[in-house]
Design a protein around this motif. Sequence first.
Motif, PDB file in Angstrom:
ATOM      1  N   UNK A  67     -18.393 -35.902  75.268  1.00 45.97           N
ATOM      2  CA  UNK A  67     -19.382 -36.934  75.565  1.00 45.97           C
ATOM      3  C   UNK A  67     -20.094 -37.500  74.364  1.00 45.97           C
ATOM      4  N   UNK A  68     -19.619 -37.190  73.149  1.00 41.92           N
ATOM      5  CA  UNK A  68     -20.269 -37.657  71.926  1.00 41.92           C
ATOM      6  C   UNK A  68     -19.289 -38.524  71.143  1.00 41.92           C
ATOM      7  N   UNK A  69     -19.782 -39.672  70.645  1.00 40.47           N
ATOM      8  CA  UNK A  69     -18.926 -40.547  69.845  1.00 40.47           C
ATOM      9  C   UNK A  69     -18.908 -40.037  68.409  1.00 40.47           C
ATOM     10  N   UNK A  70     -17.766 -39.492  67.990  1.00 47.66           N
ATOM     11  CA  UNK A  70     -17.608 -39.042  66.611  1.00 47.66           C
ATOM     12  C   UNK A  70     -16.272 -39.563  66.095  1.00 47.66           C
ATOM     13  N   UNK A  71     -16.122 -39.602  64.810  1.00 51.68           N
ATOM     14  CA  UNK A  71     -14.869 -40.054  64.208  1.00 51.68           C
ATOM     15  C   UNK A  71     -14.037 -38.848  63.785  1.00 51.68           C
ATOM     16  N   UNK A  72     -12.788 -39.132  63.391  1.00 46.76           N
ATOM     17  CA  UNK A  72     -11.924 -38.058  62.888  1.00 46.76           C
ATOM     18  C   UNK A  72     -12.533 -37.370  61.681  1.00 46.76           C
ATOM     19  N   UNK A  73     -13.405 -38.086  60.953  1.00 47.68           N
ATOM     20  CA  UNK A  73     -14.015 -37.492  59.772  1.00 47.68           C
ATOM     21  C   UNK A  73     -14.872 -36.281  60.126  1.00 47.68           C
ATOM     22  N   UNK A  74     -15.508 -36.298  61.302  1.00 46.53           N
ATOM     23  CA  UNK A  74     -16.312 -35.148  61.721  1.00 46.53           C
ATOM     24  C   UNK A  74     -15.427 -33.924  61.871  1.00 46.53           C
ATOM     25  N   UNK A  75     -14.252 -34.105  62.477  1.00 42.46           N
ATOM     26  CA  UNK A  75     -13.302 -33.001  62.611  1.00 42.46           C
ATOM     27  C   UNK A  75     -12.782 -32.568  61.256  1.00 42.46           C
ATOM     28  N   UNK A  76     -12.435 -33.541  60.412  1.00 42.64           N
ATOM     29  CA  UNK A  76     -11.909 -33.203  59.082  1.00 42.64           C
ATOM     30  C   UNK A  76     -12.920 -32.411  58.263  1.00 42.64           C
ATOM     31  N   UNK A  77     -14.201 -32.766  58.395  1.00 42.73           N
ATOM     32  CA  UNK A  77     -15.230 -32.038  57.668  1.00 42.73           C
ATOM     33  C   UNK A  77     -15.284 -30.586  58.134  1.00 42.73           C
ATOM     34  N   UNK A  78     -15.210 -30.367  59.459  1.00 40.24           N
ATOM     35  CA  UNK A  78     -15.246 -28.999  59.982  1.00 40.24           C
ATOM     36  C   UNK A  78     -14.014 -28.213  59.551  1.00 40.24           C
TER      37      UNK A  78
END
Length: 587
Positions: A67-78
């Motif tokens: 339910x949250x708008x995030x980009x692939x960059x958020x995943x890549x950072x994690x």
Amino acid sequence: MRADFDRSDPDVLSFEDFRLDIGRAELSRAGLPIVLRPKSLALLVYFVRRPGRVLSKSELLADLWPGVVVTDDSLSQCVGEVRAALRERGPVLVKTLPRLGYRFDAQVEAIPDVGRDSIPADVKAASIPEPASRWGHLPRQRIFVLGSAVLVAGLLVGAGAYRHSNAVHIDAAMLGKRSMAVIPFVDLSVPPAPHLAEGITQEIVTDIGRLPDALVIVGGPRADRPASPAVDVRLVGRELDVRHVLTGSVRREGDRITAHVQMTRTDTGAVLWSERFEYARVDGAIRDIAQHVAGSLEIKLGQAANDSARDGVGSGEAMDLWMRGDYLMRHLSTHAELLEARRHLEAALILDPQSLHAMSALAGTYVNEVIFRWSPDRRAALAKARSLAERALAIDPDHAVALSALGNADLFDSNFDAARALFDKALRVNPNSPSANRNMAALLYYTAQFEELKPYIATALRLGPSDGRNVGRARSILGFALMVQGRHEEAYAELRRSVVAEPSLTGARYGLVAAAALTGRKEEAHRLAAEALRSRPDLTIAGMKRAGGSRDPAFSAAHQIYMKGLSMAGIPDGDPQVSALPVPQKP
């Protein structure tokens, strides 16, 4: 290697020489703890529960950021943080599969001699059905949430879930506990000093908004507007759907600063924290108040938030000059006001050459001069903005205002990829920033990605529903996007809302001129056009076309609809005598 491991709801798992205690939310190696922020630990738990499986990016984003708008960059950072935590084994254990996703390549074992009895009494068990994956049905898991520590629940998203009878996602539950509305501080100074009240409010919002697992909303009147005697916290809680409300006031008498801050629960009205601050000088007052407020929320600020380089300015006079300049920029309507703001900020930098706040805000004056088409030399102004913003980011790579200034300098020079990277980073640093969400929406507008910008506008409106400037600017971007898509009635409605929320937005007012004409409201369109020409006699279609705003071909083609509306309303086609205003105004 096995695709899974034999387990009976294990709580402690091992792989290579690492130990992951899910119940205690602890990762360790050779007995030494390894610290991971909540989302990164949640990702590691997700990986370790599914060794050998291909996990697509879409699956990970859906399950870890529901339910949250995030980009692939958020995943890549994690992913990067997980690899760093696993040291030299990180790239070996967490494999990237081009166009497929990720795979965790490790032999994972349950530690058999650790049972439920070893878990402390204050730990509560909760189980939820795990979301089905396109890779097949995944067995039920169980996780443990520390009842006494709010942060821990957020670590374990995706590792397990509640029973169907009370299936509330852990992220949503924790977000409710860590949600807050910050009411702009009331200015009680004589003579008035609204810049001080707004400065304190902005610092508090920045500090607690930088945390990805908190929701921070700015609500209520601006500091320069009359304040009601009291805030109905229960009403704020219902309207904004938050658990806490932060209110405060500030009084300045000469150099002396007195502030009162209070945090209240919205469900019971109970005051959870209240403190009075007194300072003989402005120096350090804002930073001290912001850190105390963050501490009251049991939030541990990261190094970037506590870095002394980020403490702003080093003297009371420089601090006051920065706040005055920043206040003018946030209320900007004329070129004279921009130049006055620039004088304040330049004077602040003379007194304190290392002031990141003043440096970044000064960069913003040059960007805005280009946005408003007031600059006699567009290229030189953008170069100056870049130089100042890059100086600030060299000291603090996460400084929000510097990221915004540099990103907008790239945006208005049509360097869209560079702007996207900076705006993505700004959202990672502070996902609770309405302006960061608006910046991303503006980028998507100027690159003709009109549908993609809507979630960012919705988020900006959610985070700042009572801030007229935020509402006006967000609805202006949405209105223009609808207009160039040919959805003229919807565009007209949004642009009217924009102008009502913030009448000083000239871009929105020009947009309303065009929308009125395109929807057949001829009398209104001619009246609004006449008003625009009275305030800016040099306004012409040719001048606006030259001003542009984006070199993206798809945008340029779509933008002709706006020009058609202006022409229908009676804006002349000829060359302007002086430079034109922005089309549309950019937040």
